[in-house]
Structure formats: C-alpha cells, structure tokens
Motif scaffolding. Structure first.
Motif, short mmCIF file in Angstrom:
data_model
loop_
_atom_site.label_atom_id
_atom_site.label_comp_id
_atom_site.label_asym_id
_atom_site.label_seq_id
_atom_site.Cartn_x
_atom_site.Cartn_y
_atom_site.Cartn_z
N GLN A 25 0.85 -1.11 -0.10
CA GLN A 25 -0.02 0.08 0.16
C GLN A 25 0.71 1.17 -0.02
O GLN A 25 1.75 1.49 0.90
CB GLN A 25 -0.88 0.06 1.09
N THR A 26 0.76 2.10 -0.89
CA THR A 26 1.35 3.41 -0.87
C THR A 26 0.53 4.57 -1.15
O THR A 26 -0.68 4.60 -1.27
CB THR A 26 2.42 3.31 -2.35
N ASP A 27 1.00 5.65 -0.93
CA ASP A 27 0.27 7.06 -1.23
C ASP A 27 0.62 7.70 -2.56
O ASP A 27 0.17 8.83 -2.74
CB ASP A 27 0.32 7.98 -0.08
N CYS A 28 1.18 6.84 -3.26
CA CYS A 28 1.41 7.35 -4.81
C CYS A 28 0.08 7.70 -5.59
O CYS A 28 -0.80 6.98 -5.46
CB CYS A 28 2.26 6.60 -5.59
N ALA A 29 -0.21 8.73 -6.34
CA ALA A 29 -0.85 8.94 -7.14
C ALA A 29 -1.10 8.10 -8.27
O ALA A 29 -0.13 8.31 -9.26
CB ALA A 29 -1.10 10.44 -7.44
N ILE A 30 -2.27 7.36 -8.50
CA ILE A 30 -2.27 6.54 -9.62
C ILE A 30 -3.78 6.62 -9.95
O ILE A 30 -4.66 6.79 -9.34
CB ILE A 30 -1.90 5.05 -9.45
N ASN A 31 -3.86 6.52 -11.36
CA ASN A 31 -5.35 6.41 -11.90
C ASN A 31 -5.43 5.38 -12.85
O ASN A 31 -4.52 4.71 -13.22
CB ASN A 31 -5.57 8.04 -12.43
N GLN A 32 -6.73 5.56 -13.63
CA GLN A 32 -6.72 4.80 -14.76
C GLN A 32 -5.75 4.70 -15.73
O GLN A 32 -5.58 5.84 -16.11
CB GLN A 32 -8.25 4.82 -15.31
N GLY A 33 -5.29 3.72 -16.21
CA GLY A 33 -4.15 3.72 -16.93
C GLY A 33 -2.77 3.42 -16.39
O GLY A 33 -1.71 3.09 -17.16
N ASN A 34 -2.61 3.72 -15.16
CA ASN A 34 -1.57 3.13 -14.46
C ASN A 34 -1.33 1.60 -14.10
O ASN A 34 -0.24 1.21 -13.72
CB ASN A 34 -1.45 3.96 -12.91
N SER A 35 -2.59 0.93 -14.17
CA SER A 35 -2.44 -0.36 -13.92
C SER A 35 -1.35 -0.98 -14.90
O SER A 35 -1.35 -0.96 -15.93
CB SER A 35 -3.77 -1.02 -14.07
N GLY A 36 -0.69 -1.92 -14.14
CA GLY A 36 0.74 -2.62 -14.86
C GLY A 36 1.90 -1.86 -15.02
O GLY A 36 2.86 -2.55 -15.14
N GLY A 37 1.80 -0.48 -14.43
CA GLY A 37 3.15 0.24 -14.57
C GLY A 37 3.97 -0.23 -13.41
O GLY A 37 3.33 -0.71 -12.34
N PRO A 38 5.36 0.26 -13.22
CA PRO A 38 6.28 -0.22 -12.19
C PRO A 38 6.15 0.74 -10.97
O PRO A 38 5.68 1.83 -10.95
CB PRO A 38 7.46 -0.11 -13.09
#
Length: 398
Positions: free
Chosen positions: A234-247
């Motif tokens: 669990q992180t507090d990095c901002a991710i959104n749709q399209g980030n899935s699969g990214g490192p």
C-alpha cells in the motif's frame, strides 16, 4: 551564513570579539567576508578568546551571563562568497547528490530513479471487437523486463475476464535490444520507504508520481477482495486509470512492485503486487505457459494470541496451540474434504514444515498440482491427525 566550515565561522567571530571591532573585513580576489556582532557578544567572545590564550578551561563560551537587558544573541553574521562557491554548494549545501545509504532521499533521487526505469515503461491499449463493433477499450501500462521485448503488466489490462482469454499475444519486434528495467526485491521494504510510480494514467505518457510505502502486507481480505488470498504493497502514490501494470520503483531504480489498483474516491490509497510475488508468476509462465495455482478447497485464518484466547473462551476443547492456521470451513467435494479436513482443524505443519500463516502454505505449494502434501493438524482436545492432500488446479470460474 554561507561559510562551509563552522570552525572557520567561530574563529571569525572570535577574532571580531578579540579586536573589539564591530566588523571584520577580509578580502581576497574571489571572496569577501564580513562579520558583525553586538557589543555584549563582542565582550563575551573577547573574554572567551582571552581564556583560551591563557589556558583557562572553559566549559562553554555560549553559557553567557545576562548583560543589563541586552539580547546577547542579537547579532548577525553575513558573508558574500564567489558565484563558483554558491553553485558548488547548491540548495542542499552539497555539490553532489550522494545519499548516506541506499533508500535515503537526496536532491535528485526521485528523478534518477524515474530516469533509470522510464525508458522501459510502455503504454498499452487493447481493443475488443465483435462483428466489426468496438465493444471495449482497455488502457494500461507495462514495463519491458527483458531486452527481447518481454513486457510485465497486469492481467486485467490485456485479458477478457469473461472468457479468460488473452486479448494480445506475442512480443515486441525490434532490430536492436530494447531498454529493460531491473527487478529488485520487495522483502526489504518498510513502511515509510520512498517509492516512485511510473505509467500512463489516462494515456498521459511519461507520468511520474512519488510517495511512501504505507503498508507492506495489506491483505486482500482487508480490501474486501475474494478469491485467492494475496498481500499488497500500500502506497500513497497518485495512480489513476491507465497506471495499472506500471512499475513501482525504489530509489535505486529497481522495480519492487506492479501497480494494480486504487480505492475509488479516495486519495493516497494505492496498491501494488510485490515484485517477489510477481517473479514467481513470471517463472510459472516460463515453465507452464500460464499461471498454475493449486486449489485445496479450504477457508483459512491466521491465528494470533488474541484470536486463540477468544476461541478458548468460546470452547474449552480448542487445541493448545500458540500459532498455526485455522480451518473454519471445508468446501464439499474439494481435495481438502477428500483428504479428511474438518472445520475447526488447526494446521501446524504443511509439507513437513511448521507453518504460521496462509502465505507460508501458498509458498510451499507453489505451482504444484497433483502432488501429495503431508499435513499435520490439531483438533479439539489436542487430538492430532496427519492428512495427505493432493491440490487440484484452481478454476478461475470457481
């Protein structure tokens, strides 16, 4: 004060006090230094310097008596240095970006981590058509992990879960070796470690966000997820749709997770699959051409002292154990039922090894399907039983 040596600054102040001058000026072709102090401070420094010349031992020159209401530290020191010195020090006071240890945050740590992995990050767009009609488009990210073009991403980016069939197959074709990112280890992560997320949210390529690790073992059950039990970073990095699969990357520029999801309508709640788990899946693909997951047909629960105490209060026949895995339910017709498992069993050994958690059982099974495992369980009134269970391959539709 723009002087790199604290001792040098103290000497300048002491010199100002000894001479009794309100300001000391010393010039050379490149540097001009000015020091100014209030009269009470000059007097105190003069006395301290006199004591040093006479050999008197002083406990601290800064433990000064009050001077008739004068604020002794109402003084200032100013220094003008050459532009070359200023540029060499930088905003962090150091000409380089060295870190005291791996994982520590330096001035350019995030930028360096992103630049190390960035060239290997790709944008993935998959479209599903039926009879000429576009039904759905899936966007996501991925990372090249091998110069031959092998891309690591999430299953939901490239697979149709209704049919569990792959939407795309094959590898990138390139005449030259492709940039590949390095895989690290997630086992050494701690809450508070800095991490960097890369990807293409909403198809915005080359997006970099940073944050910290909030939890290293967030269980899927905590998130209300059914199916196979997993643990997430669990992180507090901002991710959104399209980030899935990214490192998800550490400050050494190594992949330590694969971003997979976030909590909708919540900020700072993002989750990634630990790279140590991903490596096992990659090895599984290489051996079998697909992910093979063994299935026992057990609902399991990790035991801890609090749970054990509560269970003993409810039933005095609960076995005397300090650790293990409780079996609350056995699926009818499953390999576990055929092996003789009963609700209320406590698994203490699996495959000849002591176990304390479901994760350990999963790790012991690996991708072994059709292979018998010896299991030691404890039952009510401390009765022990040795069972033999043969896992079946998990059915995604089950």
């Amino acid at each position: 004060m723009l002087l790199r040596g604290g001792r040098r600054a103290a000497l300048l102040l002491a010199a100002a006090g000894v001479t009794g001058a309100g300001a000391l000026a010393r010039r050379d072709p490149d540097t001009a230094v000015y020091a100014s102090a209030s009269p009470p401070l000059r007097q105190a420094l003069s006395a301290a310097a006199e004591g040093l010349r006479s050999g008197t031992r002083l406990f601290s020159p800064w433990l000064l008596p009050p001077h008739q209401g004068f604020p002794i530290l109402n003084s200032f020191v100013s220094a003008s240095v050459s532009p070359a010195d200023l540029s060499s020090q930088g905003s962090a006071g150091s000409s380089d970006d060295s870190r005291c240890c791996p994982g520590c945050l330096g001035r350019n740590s995030i930028a360096k981590a992103a630049s190390a992995v960035g060239p290997a990050v790709v944008n993935i767009s998959c479209m599903q058509d039926a009879h000429g009609w576009r039904l759905e488009e899936s966007i996501g990210s991925g990372t090249i992990i091998d110069p031959d073009g092998t891309i690591l991403t999430c299953a939901h980016v490239v697979a149709d879960f209704q049919s569990t069939k792959a939407v795309v197959r094959g590898k990138i074709k390139s005449k030259t070796p492709l940039p590949a990112a390095r895989l690290g280890s997630s086992s050494r992560l701690q809450p508070g470690d800095w991490v960097v997320a890369l990807g293409c949210p909403l198809s915005l390529q080359n997006t970099v966000t940073a944050g910290i690790v909030s939890c290293v073992d967030r269980k899927s059950s905590d998130l209300g997820l059914g199916g196979l039990r997993r643990e997430y970073l669990q992180t507090d990095c901002a991710i959104n749709q399209g980030n899935s699969g990214g490192p998800l990357v550490n400050l050494d520029g190594e992949i330590i997770g694969v971003n997979v999801m976030k909590v909708r309508n919540a900020d700072g709640l993002s989750f990634a699959v630990p790279i140590d788990s991903v490596v096992k899946i990659v090895d599984n693909f290489k051996r079998n051409g697909r992910v093979v997951r063994p299935w026992l047909g057990l609902k399991m629960l990790d035991l801890n002292p609090m749970i054990i105490s509560q269970l003993k209060e409810k039933s005095s026949t609960f076995p005397d154990v300090r650790k293990g895995v409780l079996v609350p339910m056995v699926t009818p017709g499953s390999p576990a039922e055929q092996a003789g498992f009963r609700p209320g069993d406590v698994v203490v050994e699996f495959g000849g090894r002591p176990v304390e958690s479901i994760k350990e059982i999963i790790d012991i099974m690996g991708d072994k399907v059709g292979v018998p495992f010896k299991v030691l369980v404890k039952r009510a009134n401390n009765v022990t039983a040795t069972l033999t269970v043969i896992p079946e391959e998990a059915d995604a539709s089950r």
